[in-house]
Design an enzyme around this catalytic site. Structure first.
Site, PDB file in Angstrom:
ATOM      1  N   GLU A   1      -6.344  -8.140  -0.336  1.00 27.57           N
ATOM      2  CA  GLU A   1      -6.707  -8.234   1.078  1.00 27.57           C
ATOM      3  C   GLU A   1      -8.203  -7.987   1.212  1.00 27.57           C
ATOM      4  O   GLU A   1      -8.764  -7.146   0.513  1.00 27.57           O
ATOM      5  CB  GLU A   1      -6.011  -7.152   1.917  1.00 27.57           C
ATOM      6  CG  GLU A   1      -4.516  -7.256   2.018  1.00 27.57           C
ATOM      7  CD  GLU A   1      -3.937  -6.094   2.826  1.00 27.57           C
ATOM      8  OE1 GLU A   1      -4.667  -5.507   3.649  1.00 27.57           O
ATOM      9  OE2 GLU A   1      -2.756  -5.777   2.621  1.00 27.57           O
TER      10      GLU A   1
ATOM     11  N   GLU B   1       0.814  -1.227   0.000  1.00 21.66           N
ATOM     12  CA  GLU B   1       0.000   0.000   0.000  1.00 21.66           C
ATOM     13  C   GLU B   1       0.844   1.273   0.000  1.00 21.66           C
ATOM     14  O   GLU B   1       0.752   2.111   0.905  1.00 21.66           O
ATOM     15  CB  GLU B   1      -0.957  -0.011   1.199  1.00 21.66           C
ATOM     16  CG  GLU B   1      -2.013  -1.082   1.106  1.00 21.66           C
ATOM     17  CD  GLU B   1      -3.117  -0.965   2.169  1.00 21.66           C
ATOM     18  OE1 GLU B   1      -2.916  -0.284   3.185  1.00 21.66           O
ATOM     19  OE2 GLU B   1      -4.195  -1.562   1.956  1.00 21.66           O
TER      20      GLU B   1
END
Ligand code: GLA
Ligand code: ZN
Length: 688
Positions: free
Chosen positions: A323, A158
């Site tokens: 995720e 991220e």
């Protein structure tokens, strides 16, 4: 497009199921790997993402390496017949590195250098950090290049945020020199620096935006965000250089962050540009299911939009859910568990929109620190008989049956434009209503009419091709970059339908207002001139009446426009714009362009788009009859069509399949026909 995409790795022809796995946190617990092996089989988890934050376990001291734990994790995966998504560990780093090389630490906008801590906090310009990551990445690639379990690289984690250190300031100045052809005059013009006497006469005077320095030069803010995106991508490219060299056959991704209005602020990176450099798009999906401010169906529509955005980033190539949580997260304001059935439903939703995986954060709950109560497949008691584990295992079984769906995509004739740079510029603009701009939400409001009719939509950026669509909708495209007007003109002239709204075409790519009338470059094709935008208080509405006399509400924004070739389809019934067009239509070449001059209630969108859908003969992916709150989506590989029927309501729903049609339930092989009964949150994946 309905074609079968070749998997980016030959073994990605099955649905990936598994997720973030941190055995590096459990090195002192010898029995844990055996336990995990067993549980992974039970959960039908075929893929683990490892080493995401593994650096201090791999290199506890500078130059001292401990790869054995990772060897074992990789070997065990291979022995299980499982796959490994191997991360580069740059998302966080060992303390020794920050101590020895302070330049790797990020500097905030206030020019204070961070202390060591947290994660995602490196300077992406620092030559030292680049060298350190390249070094560890090279070692990983050398060690595991031919490991049978390795299918994909997961680069960092991220990526996000910015750094304001001296190295970054210098890199920013160089980036600006490049952008403005080494001409300060050009930069001064683009940033309108005559304002408040802000003219620069030396590059060294330029600094990134700062709370105690400059924040009101919008061109500077915008260029800073562009630079941050480019510099992050540049850092990523430096990370992958040794991987491309040593493992040319192993594809590369990095996990992007989703966006739901009301939840996270937008991430700040231009994913459209980033996506050009990954082999497969992946994103982290954490919708706040069961929240108290919208219905499940409304949230499902928002999430559908985000999935469509990620699918469209690479022209329809299936993406990965890198995720999601099997139960709850630890960072929502209220961390609510997924209700029974919701995990399967939300998983099938991602797949219906083009995902080829359901991967979790995380496999096993850690014992300490901030994520110890974040949902995981395996809880602290390691039991396979928990509600969460059982639902995960059920999804695992289902995913095994969905292998044929991998690679199939979605065939959309409608595109909604979403543009990161527009979002930045619009959010930064001073004016309008402080809280009512809500660009993403606005795009999702326009998406609604299609989602509710089960009509597939791509969510593309203004830089992507338009000509494959029958209808292109550009909500609130405040910033229109050079060349876009021409492309829309060509598209409409050749028969396309184009919809724009209030607050469109106000500024160019430097955030300079268009001279000579709004909506700037789109004025001719739209056949209107926009004069003023009025902002309403939250409790205010204005009446809009269409040609049939039907009455609707506008809220937040009403724009006063004049016809210049277009004709009105609806008018304002009150206030300073009374009698002025609220919606216009302009025949242009073989196509038509529409302008929706206010923020109209969804009932209006429903009627307006309903008509366009009929005129254009747009069809749902699969023609079943479903009550509100049930979504039907399809994926197709050109030969085989897969249908996903999903009940996003808290009560039983009945879906009427077309007369004489039969579907084969992919989970059970049962034949489905007639009326299909879906329990609350029930979902079915079937083959036509
Ligand atoms: C992010 C991160 C993960 C984890 C989850 C928790 O998506 O990538 O490491 O922190 O959030 O929801
Ligand atoms: Zn820096």
């Amino acid at each position: 497009m309905s074609t079968r995409w070749t998997p980016v790795h030959p073994r990605m022809n099955v649905m990936l199921h598994g997720g973030d796995y941190n055995p590096d946190q459990w090195l002192d617990y010898p029995g844990i790997l055996d336990e995990d092996d067993k549980l992974m089989k039970l959960a039908r988890a075929n893929t683990m993402s490892v080493n995401i934050f593994g650096w201090s376990a791999l290199e506890p001291e500078e130059g001292v390496y401990r790869f054995e734990w990772l060897d074992e994790v990789m070997d065990r995966a291979a022995a299980r017949g499982g796959h490994i998504i191997l991360a580069t560990p740059s998302g966080a780093r060992p303390a020794w590195m920050s101590e020895r090389y302070p330049e790797v630490l990020r500097v905030g906008a206030n020019r204070v250098r961070n202390l060591h801590g947290l994660r995602h906090n490196h300077c992406y310009t620092s030559p030292v950090y680049r060298e350190q990551t390249q070094r560890i990445n090279r070692m990983l690639a050398e060690r595991y290049c031919s490991h049978p379990a390795l299918i994909l690289w997961h680069i960092s984690n991220e990526y996000g945020g910015d750094c304001h250190c001296e190295l970054c300031q210098e890199a920013f100045r160089n980036w600006l020199k490049e952008r403005y052809g080494h001409s300060l005059d050009k930069l001064n013009h683009a940033w309108w620096t005559g304002f408040w006497s802000h003219r620069f006469n030396s590059w060294s005077q330029i600094e990134s935006p700062a709370p105690h320095g400059e924040s009101q030069v919008h061109g500077l803010n915008l260029d800073w965000r562009r630079f941050v995106s480019d510099q992050t991508i540049d850092f990523y490219l430096s990370e992958i250089a040794p991987l491309r060299e040593l493992t040319p056959d192993i594809p590369v991704t990095t996990n992007f962050m989703g966006n739901y209005p009301d939840m996270r602020p937008f991430t700040g990176l231009n994913y459209e540009r980033f996506a050009r450099h990954v082999d497969i798009v992946s994103w982290d999906a954490y919708p706040p299911w069961h929240n108290n401010w919208q219905s499940t169906a409304e949230l499902a529509r928002d999430v559908a939009f985000v999935n469509d955005l990620y699918r469209s980033l690479k022209g329809g190539r299936p993406f990965l859910i890198m995720e999601c949580t099997p139960s709850l997260v630890n960072w929502h304001a209220v961390n609510k568990a997924k209700r029974p059935g919701m995990h399967k439903l939300s998983s099938l939703q991602s797949i219906a929109h083009g995902a080829d995986s359901i991967l979790y954060f995380q496999w096993r709950k850690g014992r300490g620190a901030s994520e110890k109560f974040h949902g995981a497949v395996v809880d602290h008691d390691s039991r396979p008989d928990t509600r969460v584990f059982r639902e995960v295992a059920e999804v695992g079984r289902l995913l095994e049956r969905l292998a044929p769906v991998t690679g199939a995509s979605v065939d959309a004739k409608v595109a909604i434009l979403y543009d990161w740079e527009n979002d930045w510029a619009l959010a930064d603009a001073q004016g309008f209503g402080q809280d009512s701009r809500r660009y993403v939400r606005t795009c999702q409001e326009h998406y609604r009419a299609f989602w509710e009719r089960h009509i597939p939509v791509d969510v593309i950026t203004p830089d992507q091709p338009l000509d494959r669509y029958a209808l292109v909708i550009a909500p609130m495209l405040y910033m229109v970059r050079e060349g876009f007007g021409q492309r829309v003109e060509d598209y409409v002239r050749q028969g396309g339908r184009f919809v724009a709204t209030y607050a469109t075409g106000m500024v160019d790519e430097s955030d300079l207002a268009y001279l000579g009338g709004r909506p700037g470059q789109l004025r001719e094709v739209l056949g209107i001139r926009a004069e003023e935008i009025d902002t309403l208080y939250p409790e205010e509405t204005r009446e809009v009446v269409d040609a049939d006399g039907a009455s609707y509400c506008a809220y937040d924004y009403c724009e006063l426009v004049h016809l210049e070739g277009a004709q009105a389809l609806a008018w304002y019934a009150a206030d300073l714009y009374q009698g002025h067009p609220a919606v216009t239509e302009h025949g242009y070449g073989k196509g038509r362009a529409y302008y929706v001059a206010g923020r109209h209630e969804s009932r209006y969108h429903d009627a307006f788009y309903g008509k366009l859908i009929e005129e254009l003969g747009l069809q749902p992916g699969y023609p079943a009859e479903a009550p509100a709150g049930v979504s039907i989506q399809t994926r197709s590989d050109g030969e085989q069509t897969y249908v996903f029927i999903m009940n996003f309501t808290e009560s039983e729903q009945i879906v009427q399949l077309p007369e004489g049609a039969a579907l084969t339930d992919l989970e059970t092989d049962a034949t489905l026909s007639g009326s299909l009964r879906l329990p609350p949150y029930g979902a079915v994946a079937a083959r036509v």
